[in-house]
Scaffold this motif. Sequence first.
Motif, mmCIF file in Angstrom:
data_model
loop_
_atom_site.group_PDB
_atom_site.id
_atom_site.type_symbol
_atom_site.label_atom_id
_atom_site.label_comp_id
_atom_site.label_asym_id
_atom_site.label_seq_id
_atom_site.Cartn_x
_atom_site.Cartn_y
_atom_site.Cartn_z
ATOM 1 N N ASP A 83 0.821 -1.215 -0.029
ATOM 2 C CA ASP A 83 0.037 0.058 0.093
ATOM 3 C C ASP A 83 1.008 1.313 0.027
ATOM 4 O OD1 ASP A 83 -2.237 1.577 0.026
ATOM 5 O OD2 ASP A 83 -2.608 1.486 2.206
ATOM 6 N N VAL A 84 1.538 1.186 -1.044
ATOM 7 C CA VAL A 84 2.648 2.500 -1.132
ATOM 8 C C VAL A 84 2.497 3.241 -2.645
ATOM 9 C CG1 VAL A 84 4.375 1.533 0.252
ATOM 10 C CG2 VAL A 84 4.484 1.085 -2.106
ATOM 11 N N VAL A 85 2.601 4.444 -2.716
ATOM 12 C CA VAL A 85 2.571 5.328 -4.000
ATOM 13 C C VAL A 85 3.898 4.950 -4.770
ATOM 14 C CG1 VAL A 85 2.197 7.612 -4.865
ATOM 15 C CG2 VAL A 85 1.187 6.845 -2.548
ATOM 16 N N LEU A 86 3.588 4.199 -5.742
ATOM 17 C CA LEU A 86 4.784 4.035 -6.784
ATOM 18 C C LEU A 86 4.653 5.234 -7.734
ATOM 19 C CD1 LEU A 86 4.023 0.245 -7.455
ATOM 20 C CD2 LEU A 86 5.626 1.418 -5.933
ATOM 21 N N TYR A 87 5.854 5.183 -8.548
ATOM 22 C CA TYR A 87 6.107 6.348 -9.456
ATOM 23 C C TYR A 87 4.947 6.571 -10.373
ATOM 24 C CZ TYR A 87 8.714 9.160 -12.993
ATOM 25 O OH TYR A 87 9.110 10.154 -13.835
ATOM 26 N N GLU A 88 4.515 7.866 -10.403
ATOM 27 C CA GLU A 88 3.493 8.307 -11.471
ATOM 28 C C GLU A 88 2.069 7.997 -10.931
ATOM 29 O OE1 GLU A 88 3.914 7.751 -15.422
ATOM 30 O OE2 GLU A 88 5.802 8.893 -15.394
ATOM 31 N N GLU A 89 2.022 7.258 -9.762
ATOM 32 C CA GLU A 89 0.643 7.217 -8.989
ATOM 33 C C GLU A 89 0.196 8.249 -8.144
ATOM 34 O OE1 GLU A 89 0.442 2.157 -8.413
ATOM 35 O OE2 GLU A 89 1.050 3.523 -6.549
ATOM 36 N N ALA A 90 -1.047 8.668 -8.063
ATOM 37 C CA ALA A 90 -1.766 9.625 -7.421
ATOM 38 C C ALA A 90 -1.604 9.248 -5.981
ATOM 39 C CB ALA A 90 -3.139 9.835 -7.707
ATOM 40 N N LEU A 91 -1.232 10.241 -4.963
ATOM 41 C CA LEU A 91 -1.449 10.392 -3.772
ATOM 42 C C LEU A 91 -3.056 10.052 -3.524
ATOM 43 C CD1 LEU A 91 0.762 13.098 -2.473
ATOM 44 C CD2 LEU A 91 1.300 10.594 -2.947
ATOM 45 N N ASP A 92 -3.266 9.305 -2.254
ATOM 46 C CA ASP A 92 -4.680 9.101 -1.894
ATOM 47 C C ASP A 92 -5.305 10.506 -1.454
ATOM 48 O OD1 ASP A 92 -6.808 7.279 -0.602
ATOM 49 O OD2 ASP A 92 -6.137 8.732 0.950
ATOM 50 N N ASP A 93 -6.430 10.850 -1.834
ATOM 51 C CA ASP A 93 -7.211 12.069 -1.860
ATOM 52 C C ASP A 93 -7.388 12.207 -0.107
ATOM 53 O OD1 ASP A 93 -7.182 12.715 -4.444
ATOM 54 O OD2 ASP A 93 -9.124 11.800 -4.807
#
Length: 162
Positions: A83-93
């Motif tokens: 459950d991590v933000v990978l490159y070019e993924e959006a942050l959780d709103d």
Amino acid sequence: LDAKPNAAHLKLAQLEAEGKLTAVVTQNIDGLHQAAGSKTVYELHGSVLRNYCTKCGKFHDVQYIVNSQGVPKCECGGTVKPDVVLYEEALDDSTVSGAVNAIASADTLIIGGTSLNVYPAAGLIRYFKGKDLVIINMAPTPMDRNADLLICDRIGEVFSRI
């Protein structure tokens, strides 16, 4: 998984318990703030301690990943992803909203252990309208000139002396 909270993690948790700190906003994915006892933590980039199936959404703890062979698979056959933000993924709103609200309502903002070069996280400072900006970092940051207090040192070392 063997990492332990340092003096900064522990002091922040203590300040929260004393009612002097309302939230921690972090780019770290290690869960050390929670391990130190912090309750309100906005993990902008997620956590490796939480993992979920990309097919069915089932959550799995970190031991599930550690004990897996190769790419971790869920019982349903889907891939289990940290459950991590990978490159070019959006942050959780909702995490970003919580972080923005915490920063916007703060009287004092302590920024520590970051170059302030990683966006969008570095841009969250623009929401701070409080009185005192404190920056604690080993190297210069683009916001140093705006700091009311600038400390050039390791954040763990600084907090161990408070």
